[in-house]
Design a protein around this motif. Structure first.
Motif, PDB file in Angstrom:
ATOM      1  N   MET A   1       0.580  -9.784   3.619  1.00 44.10           N
ATOM      2  CA  MET A   1       0.493  -8.939   2.300  1.00 44.10           C
ATOM      3  C   MET A   1       1.769  -9.721   2.089  1.00 44.10           C
ATOM      4  N   GLU A   2       2.847  -8.129   3.181  1.00 45.56           N
ATOM      5  CA  GLU A   2       4.007  -8.434   2.817  1.00 45.56           C
ATOM      6  C   GLU A   2       4.693  -9.755   2.101  1.00 45.56           C
ATOM      7  N   ARG A   3       4.586 -11.060   2.974  1.00 47.85           N
ATOM      8  CA  ARG A   3       4.675 -12.175   2.857  1.00 47.85           C
ATOM      9  C   ARG A   3       4.426 -12.698   1.354  1.00 47.85           C
ATOM     10  N   ARG A   4       3.254 -12.094   1.053  1.00 48.72           N
ATOM     11  CA  ARG A   4       2.758 -12.269  -0.358  1.00 48.72           C
ATOM     12  C   ARG A   4       3.871 -11.623  -1.309  1.00 48.72           C
ATOM     13  N   VAL A   5       3.351 -10.170  -0.913  1.00 45.74           N
ATOM     14  CA  VAL A   5       4.494  -9.654  -2.464  1.00 45.74           C
ATOM     15  C   VAL A   5       6.080 -10.410  -1.983  1.00 45.74           C
ATOM     16  N   ALA A   6       6.213 -10.473  -1.008  1.00 51.45           N
ATOM     17  CA  ALA A   6       7.642 -10.995  -1.088  1.00 51.45           C
ATOM     18  C   ALA A   6       8.278 -12.327  -1.350  1.00 51.45           C
ATOM     19  N   GLU A   7       6.700 -13.141  -1.040  1.00 48.93           N
ATOM     20  CA  GLU A   7       7.413 -14.429  -1.649  1.00 48.93           C
ATOM     21  C   GLU A   7       7.124 -14.799  -3.620  1.00 48.93           C
ATOM     22  N   ARG A   8       6.480 -13.844  -4.156  1.00 48.68           N
ATOM     23  CA  ARG A   8       5.752 -13.893  -5.323  1.00 48.68           C
ATOM     24  C   ARG A   8       7.467 -12.876  -5.955  1.00 48.68           C
ATOM     25  N   LEU A   9       7.789 -12.056  -5.618  1.00 44.33           N
ATOM     26  CA  LEU A   9       8.867 -10.770  -5.277  1.00 44.33           C
ATOM     27  C   LEU A   9      10.532 -12.282  -6.611  1.00 44.33           C
ATOM     28  N   ARG A  10      10.923 -13.193  -4.695  1.00 44.10           N
ATOM     29  CA  ARG A  10      11.403 -13.925  -4.693  1.00 44.10           C
ATOM     30  C   ARG A  10      11.371 -14.978  -6.166  1.00 44.10           C
ATOM     31  N   GLY A  11      10.122 -15.308  -6.133  1.00 44.32           N
ATOM     32  CA  GLY A  11       9.690 -16.333  -7.663  1.00 44.32           C
ATOM     33  C   GLY A  11       9.457 -15.614  -8.540  1.00 44.32           C
ATOM     34  N   ALA A  12       9.778 -14.306  -8.899  1.00 40.92           N
ATOM     35  CA  ALA A  12      10.534 -14.016 -10.161  1.00 40.92           C
ATOM     36  C   ALA A  12      11.984 -13.582  -9.934  1.00 40.92           C
ATOM     37  N   LEU A  13      12.519 -13.035  -9.246  1.00 42.84           N
ATOM     38  CA  LEU A  13      13.888 -12.300  -9.240  1.00 42.84           C
ATOM     39  C   LEU A  13      14.891 -13.683  -9.155  1.00 42.84           C
ATOM     40  N   GLY A  14      14.573 -14.288  -8.779  1.00 42.18           N
ATOM     41  CA  GLY A  14      15.604 -15.552  -7.890  1.00 42.18           C
ATOM     42  C   GLY A  14      16.447 -16.120  -9.247  1.00 42.18           C
ATOM     43  N   PRO A  15      15.808 -16.560 -10.355  1.00 47.16           N
ATOM     44  CA  PRO A  15      15.954 -17.204 -10.736  1.00 47.16           C
ATOM     45  C   PRO A  15      17.050 -16.374 -12.010  1.00 47.16           C
ATOM     46  N   LEU A  16      16.978 -14.918 -11.487  1.00 43.99           N
ATOM     47  CA  LEU A  16      17.485 -14.174 -12.627  1.00 43.99           C
ATOM     48  C   LEU A  16      19.110 -13.832 -11.962  1.00 43.99           C
ATOM     49  N   GLY A  17      19.103 -14.452 -10.263  1.00 42.29           N
ATOM     50  CA  GLY A  17      20.473 -13.686  -9.976  1.00 42.29           C
ATOM     51  C   GLY A  17      20.222 -12.794  -8.793  1.00 42.29           C
ATOM     52  N   LEU A  18      18.914 -12.085  -9.017  1.00 45.02           N
ATOM     53  CA  LEU A  18      18.444 -11.038  -8.007  1.00 45.02           C
ATOM     54  C   LEU A  18      17.671 -11.326  -6.641  1.00 45.02           C
ATOM     55  N   GLU A  19      17.869 -10.451  -5.780  1.00 48.19           N
ATOM     56  CA  GLU A  19      17.448 -10.739  -4.521  1.00 48.19           C
ATOM     57  C   GLU A  19      17.079  -9.414  -3.931  1.00 48.19           C
ATOM     58  N   ALA A  20      14.836  -9.856  -3.118  1.00 48.24           N
ATOM     59  CA  ALA A  20      14.530  -8.644  -3.079  1.00 48.24           C
ATOM     60  C   ALA A  20      14.692  -9.196  -1.670  1.00 48.24           C
ATOM     61  N   HIS A  21      14.473  -7.347  -0.820  1.00 51.08           N
ATOM     62  CA  HIS A  21      14.160  -7.478   0.631  1.00 51.08           C
ATOM     63  C   HIS A  21      13.586  -6.525   1.212  1.00 51.08           C
ATOM     64  N   ALA A  22      12.339  -6.893   2.452  1.00 47.39           N
ATOM     65  CA  ALA A  22      11.461  -6.093   2.402  1.00 47.39           C
ATOM     66  C   ALA A  22      12.529  -5.076   4.142  1.00 47.39           C
ATOM     67  N   PHE A  23      11.628  -3.723   3.277  1.00 48.25           N
ATOM     68  CA  PHE A  23      12.283  -2.460   4.395  1.00 48.25           C
ATOM     69  C   PHE A  23      11.175  -1.192   4.154  1.00 48.25           C
ATOM     70  N   LYS A  24      11.104  -0.460   5.456  1.00 50.15           N
ATOM     71  CA  LYS A  24       9.987   0.630   5.411  1.00 50.15           C
ATOM     72  C   LYS A  24      10.379   2.067   4.955  1.00 50.15           C
ATOM     73  N   VAL A  25       9.687   2.160   4.438  1.00 57.00           N
ATOM     74  CA  VAL A  25      10.147   3.302   3.991  1.00 57.00           C
ATOM     75  C   VAL A  25      10.658   4.718   5.276  1.00 57.00           C
ATOM     76  N   GLY A  26      10.562   4.207   5.844  1.00 55.78           N
ATOM     77  CA  GLY A  26      10.418   5.522   7.511  1.00 55.78           C
ATOM     78  C   GLY A  26      11.784   5.056   8.094  1.00 55.78           C
ATOM     79  N   TRP A  27      12.101   3.808   7.578  1.00 59.47           N
ATOM     80  CA  TRP A  27      13.686   3.193   8.017  1.00 59.47           C
ATOM     81  C   TRP A  27      14.747   3.887   7.402  1.00 59.47           C
ATOM     82  N   TYR A  28      14.289   3.766   5.469  1.00 66.34           N
ATOM     83  CA  TYR A  28      15.180   4.253   4.541  1.00 66.34           C
ATOM     84  C   TYR A  28      15.366   5.762   4.331  1.00 66.34           C
TER      85      TYR A  28
END
Length: 192
Positions: A1-28
Motif C-alpha cells: 500500500m505504501e508503495r502505491r501511495v508513494a508512486e501516486r505522490l511522486r507522479g503528482a508532485l514530481g512535475p511541480l518540483g516537489l519530492e515526497a518521502h515516506a516515514f512512520k508517525v512514530g519515527w517523527y
C-alpha cells in the motif's frame, strides 16, 4: 500500500518540483517533545514533502500568475497548500461482515448505562478478508470505486441487497420517498 501511495505522490508532485518521502508517525514523535507529537498511532504512514530548486519555476510562478486576482498572503505556503490539497489521498476503512460481505450497514447502538458487565469477553474479529492482496483490493475498490459496489463482494456472501434495495440506496435521499410509494406530503410531515 505504501508503495502505491508513494508512486501516486511522486507522479503528482514530481512535475511541480516537489519530492515526497515516506516515514512512520512514530519515527517523527520519537524525536520531538510530546507537545509536538502527531496524534496518530506509531505505524501511521506519513510523507515529508520537500521543495527542490525547480519548484520555483514549476509550481510557484504558475500558481502566483493564476492567483493574481485573489489575496495572496504567503505565496509559497499558499502554493504548497494548494498543490498538497489536490493530491492528498485519504484512505477510509471499510467493514466486511463474514456472512454479508459489504451488504450491510451499522444503523445504531443500544447503550445500557445501568448494567455493568465486567466479565463480558470481547470476541476477536473474524478475519474474513484474509490476504494482504485482497485487503488492498478491498480498500482500493471502496475508496476509489465505491459507487459500483464491487467491494461488497470481496468475499463470498450469503445474502445481498435486493435490486429494489440497491435502487433505493442509489437514489438521492430527497427522492427516496417516491420509491417507497409515499407522497411529497408524507415527506414534509416526516421531516417537520
Amino acid at each position: 500500500m505504501e508503495r502505491r501511495v508513494a508512486e501516486r505522490l511522486r507522479g503528482a508532485l514530481g512535475p511541480l518540483g516537489l519530492e515526497a518521502h515516506a516515514f512512520k508517525v512514530g519515527w517523527y514523535n520519537a524525536v520531538l517533545q510530546p507537545a509536538f507529537h502527531l496524534p496518530y498511532p506509531d505505524d501511521t504512514l506519513a510523507f515529508v514533502v520537500l521543495s527542490t530548486p525547480s519548484m520555483f519555476e514549476k509550481a510557484l510562478k504558475p500558481f502566483v500568475n493564476k492567483e493574481l486576482l485573489k489575496i495572496i498572503r504567503d505565496p509559497v505556503d499558499q502554493c504548497i497548500s494548494h498543490h498538497l490539497s489536490r493530491v492528498k489521498e485519504k484512505i477510509f476503512g471499510v467493514c466486511i461482515h463474514p456472512k454479508y460481505g459489504g451488504w450491510f450497514a451499522i444503523r445504531g447502538l443500544l447503550l445500557f448505562p445501568d448494567i455493568q458487565v465486567p466479565f463480558l469477553e470481547q470476541p476477536s474479529p473474524v478475519d474474513c478478508v484474509s490476504t494482504e492482496e485482497k485487503r488492498i483490493e478491498l480498500l482500493e475498490q471502496f475508496n476509489f470505486h465505491w459507487q459500483d459496489g464491487r467491494y461488497r463482494d470481496i468475499i463470498e456472501v450469503k445474502e445481498r441487497y435486493s435490486e429494489e434495495q440497491k435502487a433505493y440506496f442509489a437514489t438521492p435521499p430527497a427522492e427516496r420517498f417516491r420509491l417507497l410509494g409515499l407522497s411529497q406530503e408524507a415527506q414534509r410531515i416526516t421531516f417537520h
